[in-house]
Structures are given as structure tokens and as C-alpha cells.
Design a protein around this motif. Sequence first.
Motif, PDB file in Angstrom:
ATOM      1  N   VAL A 118       0.830  -1.206   0.000  1.00  0.00           N
ATOM      2  CA  VAL A 118       0.000   0.000   0.000  1.00  0.00           C
ATOM      3  C   VAL A 118       0.864   1.255   0.000  1.00  0.00           C
ATOM      4  O   VAL A 118       0.666   2.183  -0.795  1.00  0.00           O
ATOM      5  N   ASN A 145      -2.791  -2.190  -7.666  1.00  0.00           N
ATOM      6  CA  ASN A 145      -3.650  -2.217  -6.480  1.00  0.00           C
ATOM      7  C   ASN A 145      -4.953  -2.952  -6.776  1.00  0.00           C
ATOM      8  O   ASN A 145      -5.412  -3.784  -5.989  1.00  0.00           O
ATOM      9  N   LEU A 193      -5.883  -3.027   1.687  1.00  0.00           N
ATOM     10  CA  LEU A 193      -5.425  -2.385   0.463  1.00  0.00           C
ATOM     11  C   LEU A 193      -6.287  -1.180   0.096  1.00  0.00           C
ATOM     12  O   LEU A 193      -5.804  -0.199  -0.445  1.00  0.00           O
TER      13      LEU A 193
END
Length: 233
Positions: A81, A103, A118
Motif C-alpha cells: 500500500v 492495487n 489495500l
Amino acid sequence: MRKAARLFEIIQILRLSRHAVTAAEIAERLEVTPRSIYRDIVALQAMRVPIEGERGLGYILRPGFDLPPLMFSVEETEAIVLGLALLDRTGDRSLKTAARTVNDKISAAVPEPLRRSLQAPVLKAWGSVAATPATLDLAAVRGAIRDEQSLDLTYRDAGDRQTERRVRPIALIYYSDTMNLVGWCELRSAIRNFRVDRVIVCSLAPTFFRGEGDMLRRRWMDGWVDGSGMRDS
């Protein structure tokens, strides 16, 4: 993009989509022709990937198909992240786009608790954002580094002197406020650092230095000891 990578990307696009996706839409995202996507879909179906649909209507991936799961610990997830957030602070537009895609892909593959980590805005990268260079395409520069292809630069140094350089690019350094291209400068016959905001013109040269990149990078890193690897152009 090589075919194997393209096949993987097609699967990822279909996995993440909530509706049928046409070959034209996939082709636009992958920068190929729809005809190439039609051939890729046939190849994937022949490999028993459960893709359904037809030309003109779009394609979907039947539920139940998945790639091997990505297993991350909580701290590994937080590292991802923050790393992706730091990429968003650079001036490299294509890497910023890639970070968001990464992501999304990881979010689709990991278990629900890690998916929340996330997607939750818990870790933030703060500070100045490097400006996107107006005179060179960083994606093309990274491609030249991978392909070991020389670059032709029109460059303005710190003394406001303008020179023409042919450079063998070997690395990009990302600082918080700018980026430096590292390469073997044929004009200086040495490794030099070029600030991307001082590049006036950048284009791919018709010459390659294949097989020399690793050697030049070792030479650059050895130069950190005596400072020769840190010299500006």
C-alpha cells in the motif's frame, strides 16, 4: 507487449470487469488491434480458460476460474500500500497509472481482510509531488533502459550550456522533487547524471548497447565510492 503477458492481462481485465468487455475495449487498453484480441481469446479458450461471449457482444470470464492466490501477511500488504502510494508522488505518469492497476489486481486476488487493508485510506504518502517532465516520455526512457537502446538528448546543464548528447541509459533515480537519468555519455566518455527537467529534447537513437547494461551499472555503483558515479553531466 509479448503474447504471454498479453494473455495474462486479458484474464485480469475480464476478472476485474463486472460486465462483458468487447475485444475493441481490451485492444484499446493493451494498445493492440481487436484482431489480435480475437486470436488471444481463441488461444485462451483452447487452454480451457472459461471465457464466454462472441464478437461484437463482448466477453466474460465464467465464475469459478481464478489464478493462484497471492498470500501476503498484514505487514506485507501495508508495504505494498505504501509503496504504491509513494509511486503516486513521482512525476512518472505511466508508473502512477500502473500503481493503481496493481492495487486493483491485488485487491481482486487476496482474501477479504487483506483487501480491506489495500482499499482503506490508512497509510498515506505525503510531501511534494515531482512534476511530470514535459520534454521526455519516462515510459519510453524505461523501455530504452530495458532494451539497452541509446538516447539522443539535447541537454541544458547547470551553467545553462546546451549540448547534444548520445547516452546509453542504465537507470532512473526518483527523488521527491525531480528525477535523474543515469547513463554512459558518449560525449564525456563517462557515466553522467542528467536531470530530466533540463532535457530539452529526447529521442530514441538508432543504436543499441545490448549486453553492456549490467556492466555499466556495476561501474556506476563502484563509482559511488569515489564520487565518479554521482557526477552531473
